[in-house]
Enzyme design. Structure first.
Site, mmCIF file in Angstrom:
data_model
loop_
_atom_site.group_PDB
_atom_site.id
_atom_site.type_symbol
_atom_site.label_atom_id
_atom_site.label_comp_id
_atom_site.label_asym_id
_atom_site.label_seq_id
_atom_site.Cartn_x
_atom_site.Cartn_y
_atom_site.Cartn_z
ATOM 1 N N GLU A 131 -20.003 18.602 -25.711
ATOM 2 C CA GLU A 131 -19.633 19.942 -25.261
ATOM 3 C C GLU A 131 -20.635 20.987 -25.744
ATOM 4 O O GLU A 131 -21.431 20.735 -26.645
ATOM 5 C CB GLU A 131 -18.232 20.329 -25.773
ATOM 6 C CG GLU A 131 -17.101 20.098 -24.790
ATOM 7 C CD GLU A 131 -17.059 21.132 -23.664
ATOM 8 O OE1 GLU A 131 -18.005 21.958 -23.547
ATOM 9 O OE2 GLU A 131 -16.096 21.115 -22.883
ATOM 10 N N ASN A 182 -11.711 27.710 -20.984
ATOM 11 C CA ASN A 182 -13.033 27.199 -20.645
ATOM 12 C C ASN A 182 -13.810 28.231 -19.834
ATOM 13 O O ASN A 182 -13.294 29.303 -19.493
ATOM 14 C CB ASN A 182 -12.924 25.897 -19.837
ATOM 15 C CG ASN A 182 -13.152 24.661 -20.682
ATOM 16 O OD1 ASN A 182 -14.073 24.608 -21.489
ATOM 17 N ND2 ASN A 182 -12.307 23.659 -20.515
ATOM 18 N N ASP A 226 -14.608 23.290 -15.839
ATOM 19 C CA ASP A 226 -14.771 23.185 -17.290
ATOM 20 C C ASP A 226 -15.784 24.244 -17.723
ATOM 21 O O ASP A 226 -15.686 25.383 -17.318
ATOM 22 C CB ASP A 226 -15.205 21.754 -17.643
ATOM 23 C CG ASP A 226 -14.862 21.358 -19.075
ATOM 24 O OD1 ASP A 226 -15.119 22.137 -19.999
ATOM 25 O OD2 ASP A 226 -14.345 20.236 -19.276
#
Length: 295
Positions: free
Chosen positions: A16, A146, A202
């Site tokens: 991430e 997100n 996302d």
């Protein structure tokens, strides 16, 4: 559009928050589940890793050196020269059911990060602003925060709720760090079993033409959206679960993409062997340098 490559081919569990550090010519990212921060120098392939004692949801550059890290346990500074982790602020939520997730800095040096409410049975997460070491609740209730991003004039903030499959655009007051009225930028289909299911939004990044790029988790693709929510471009990826993107390289035209390997099925991993790796591709429109957090 050039070929998609593995910029770093050792898979993460939950990769991430890629972050390009222009002064260091370095790409940083986190592996949330492994509780690690990683750095790659693309010019020579040198890699470094820092092990933490809690899950890092996101990172930002800190003015003066090192990184600001939003972990489940709170906000900390990581000295990337010594590896020292210095606690800044406690977590503002119940750590048994929540943790920090996606985040980035605004142009005034505040760090914005949202949380994820792990039971996922209601919108129990929200946004937070970190300013001069103080964590402030900023609202915007969601289930999985997100897709944070800012327009080039800092008058618009983008924020998504992955669980709701929705990206929202908000008026933003940079001077005061206040979020104003919002409207839905893009609502994606909710039925994951539908033949045309294309994933859910996302992490994201905004390029120099103010287009909003988002990683479509379980959709195996990236989308480039106009400020009005129109799909300008689609990039099909060799992973099913991209998580976030960042512009990097000397000209900011290399797009870096993190992805997930953890908890994906054997059949999916066989089809997408690069799952969990950091990918890269060249794009026509450059991104913008990320601002740093000002302590």
């Amino acid at each position: 559009m050039n070929q998609i490559e593995a910029a770093y081919d050792v898979p993460m569990l939950l990769g991430e928050c890629p972050l390009w550090h222009a002064a260091e010519a370095a790409l940083y990212w986190v592996d949330i589940s492994a509780m690690q921060v990683h750095r790659l120098l693309p010019a020579d392939g040198k890699h470094a890793m820092w092990q933490l004692d809690a899950e890092p949801g996101c990172i930002g550059m800190q003015a003066g050196g090192g990184l600001l890290v939003a972990m489940r346990s709170g906000i900390a500074h990581l000295d990337t020269n010594t590896g020292a982790v210095t606690h800044i602020a406690d977590a503002p939520y119940d750590m048994a059911t929540a943790r920090f997730n996606d985040g980035r800095c605004d142009a005034s040096g505040r760090f914005w990060t949202g949380s994820i409410y792990e039971p996922r049975d209601h919108a129990g997460a929200q946004l937070y602003a970190i300013e001069k070491g103080v964590v402030r609740a900023a609202g915007n209730p969601v289930t999985v925060s997100n897709g944070l991003g800012f327009s080039s004039d800092s008058r618009t903030m983008y924020h998504s709720d992955t669980t709701a499959h929705r990206i929202t655009s908000y008026a933003f007051d940079l001077a005061n760090g206040k979020i104003g009225a919002g409207h839905v930028l893009k609502q994606f289909a909710m039925d994951k079993n539908a033949p045309d299911y294309g994933g859910r939004p996302d992490g994201a990044a905004v390029d120099s033409e103010d287009a909003y790029w988002c990683a479509m988790y379980e959709g195996g693709r990236l989308l480039r959206l106009s400020p009005a929510g129109e799909i300008l471009q689609e990039v099909v990826l060799p992973v099913r679960c991209p998580t976030m993107i960042a512009f990097g390289g000397p000209d900011l035209r290399t797009l870096y993409i993190t992805s997930v390997r953890e908890k994906r099925s054997p059949a999916e991993l066989e089809k997408y062997p690069l799952s969990g790796c950091v990918l890269s591709l060249r794009v026509d429109v450059p991104g913008r340098n990320e601002p740093a957090y000002i302590a």
